[in-house]
Structures are given as C-alpha cells and as structure tokens.
Design a protein around this motif. Structure first.
Motif, mmCIF file in Angstrom:
data_model
loop_
_atom_site.group_PDB
_atom_site.id
_atom_site.type_symbol
_atom_site.label_atom_id
_atom_site.label_comp_id
_atom_site.label_asym_id
_atom_site.label_seq_id
_atom_site.Cartn_x
_atom_site.Cartn_y
_atom_site.Cartn_z
ATOM 1 N N GLU A 87 0.828 -1.208 0.000
ATOM 2 C CA GLU A 87 0.000 0.000 0.000
ATOM 3 C C GLU A 87 0.856 1.250 0.000
ATOM 4 N N LEU A 88 1.919 1.230 0.813
ATOM 5 C CA LEU A 88 2.797 2.395 0.895
ATOM 6 C C LEU A 88 3.468 2.661 -0.443
ATOM 7 N N ARG A 89 3.902 1.600 -1.131
ATOM 8 C CA ARG A 89 4.567 1.769 -2.428
ATOM 9 C C ARG A 89 3.616 2.295 -3.492
ATOM 10 N N SER A 90 2.345 1.926 -3.386
ATOM 11 C CA SER A 90 1.398 2.281 -4.445
ATOM 12 C C SER A 90 0.656 3.582 -4.180
ATOM 13 N N GLN A 91 0.910 4.204 -3.034
ATOM 14 C CA GLN A 91 0.141 5.405 -2.703
ATOM 15 C C GLN A 91 0.385 6.534 -3.693
ATOM 16 N N ASN A 92 -0.700 7.205 -4.034
ATOM 17 C CA ASN A 92 -0.633 8.390 -4.866
ATOM 18 C C ASN A 92 -0.800 9.598 -3.941
ATOM 19 N N LEU A 93 0.286 10.342 -3.735
ATOM 20 C CA LEU A 93 0.258 11.484 -2.824
ATOM 21 C C LEU A 93 0.344 12.762 -3.656
ATOM 22 N N PRO A 94 -0.793 13.331 -3.999
ATOM 23 C CA PRO A 94 -0.793 14.428 -4.972
ATOM 24 C C PRO A 94 -0.379 15.785 -4.405
ATOM 25 N N GLY A 95 -0.401 15.946 -3.082
ATOM 26 C CA GLY A 95 -0.056 17.237 -2.497
ATOM 27 C C GLY A 95 -1.128 18.287 -2.723
ATOM 28 N N ARG A 96 -2.392 17.873 -2.714
ATOM 29 C CA ARG A 96 -3.470 18.827 -2.938
ATOM 30 C C ARG A 96 -3.654 19.723 -1.725
#
Length: 233
Positions: A87-96
C-alpha cells in the motif's frame, strides 16, 4: 513557474514572482471559460506532497510497531506487513491543498502562489461518484433533490465487508466522515463532483487482526484517488 490547466482561456506554464496571487494569475490567463467548475478546482503543491510522504512513512511505522507490540510471539501475521508495504509503495500522494477557490479569487484574499504549483480547473460535470465497498459502485447523475441515503440506495447499499463509516469528499477536497446508520437524520450536502466512498474492512475480508489500526493506511490510497477523481475529466 506555475502550471495552469483546464478550463481557463489561456492554459499553460506561467513564470511568477514572489508576489503572484491566485487571483492575478487567473486574470493573466484570461479568466475562466463559461463551463469552468471553479468550486471543483484544485491546487497541488510540492511542499504539501513532501509533507504527505513524511506522514505516510510515520503512519506506516507507527502501525507496524503497534501490530508487533500487540501480536503474541510467533503470531505476527506477515500478510499484514506485506499488505501495508504494498500500500505504501502504491500510494498516490498528490499534495493537494484544500482551498476555497471562490474566496481565494476575491480581491481581498492574497493567496500567494509558489514555484512548482499546479492548478487544475475542471469543466462542470453533473456527476456524483460512488466507489468502494458498495454492492454496485457507479457514477450517478447529480440530482439536487437526492441525499446521501438516496445515492446509497441507488447503488444497492454497502457490502457486509464495508466499515460502518462513509467518507464524503466535496469537490474542493474537503472530506467528511459519517456513520452510515445516521444518514437518514443527517443533512449531508452533495454537489456535482462529490465523491461518496465506502472503505473496506480488511479484517472481515482476510481475518487480519487489528484492522482498526491498519485501516487508515489501507484507505488512504483510495481517498487520494478520490480527491483527484472529480477533476480528471
């Protein structure tokens, strides 16, 4: 520079100085197109993305430590750690950055932009997105007469494997958590582009222990994607 995409008259890359505001940049871009959905606009910022990555790492570490400290010797479920790691590797962290665009575009509001910011202005689509552990997840036409409980009925309700909590994400990125059983007496506002998300209870699916502590990480990817879902069209 700042990237400006979507429903503005002159999208593209804009060089900015240290005093550039959101309002002044939109003016430089010729304003919004007629079908722009200003309320659903999004601003993504590198510094916010960096903070999300730090938090995700801390959250992962804290959860693993909790599982290890509470698991009996020899009973640690390796599948949990594999699941968290994936899960950590696949997270999409967009910084919105959650932002009230209408307020920030006023002359009195001096919301300053930063180098590397990305602004996306979507077109108005009268759709409500329901995904997660529903019986029939769907994208439904927005109807101002419908409440959350009405949308839940249209997708057949939640599965037995869902948590009791429903997450509602507004088009501007603000999120709200509600117990699914209180929708009948809750005044939950739904807008075009709203997202209704039913998190899955991993413990019910695979017998994973300590699901309550694991679930914040397991649901974070879906929430991040949900924040983007209303602006990708």
């Amino acid at each position: 520079s700042v990237s400006l995409e979507g429903m503005v008259n002159r999208p593209g890359q804009y060089f900015i100085d240290e005093n550039e505001t959101l309002n002044s940049l939109i003016k430089r871009a010729g304003g919004f197109k007629d079908n722009a959905y200003v309320y659903g606009s999004a601003l993504f910022r590198k510094t916010a993305q960096d903070q999300e990555k730090v938090f995700a790492q801390m959250n992962y570490s804290d959860t693993v430590n909790f599982i290890i400290s509470n698991a009996g010797k020899g009973n640690l479920n390796k599948g949990i750690l594999d699941l968290l790691n994936e899960e950590l590797r696949s997270q999409n962290l967009p910084g919105r950055v959650v932002l009230d665009f209408n307020q920030s575009l006023s002359q009195d509001n001096k919301f300053l932009l930063e180098d590397g910011d990305k602004i996306v202005v979507p077109a108005l689509h009268k759709v409500v997105y329901l995904f997660g552990d529903f019986r029939n997840p769907s994208n439904l036409a927005y109807d101002p007469a419908l409440k959350v409980k009405d949308y839940l009925k249209l997708v057949g309700g939640v599965k037995d494997t869902a948590f009791d909590e429903i997450i509602v994400i507004d088009p501007d990125g603000k999120s709200h958590v509600y117990l699914s059983g209180i929708f009948s007496r809750s005044n939950v506002e739904i807008y075009p582009g709203s997202i209704i998300y039913a998190p899955r209870n991993v413990g019910k699916l695979s017998g994973v222990q300590y699901a309550a502590s694991v679930s914040p990480i397991l649901s974070s990817l879906a929430i991040s994607l949900a924040s983007l879902n209303s602006i990708k069209d």
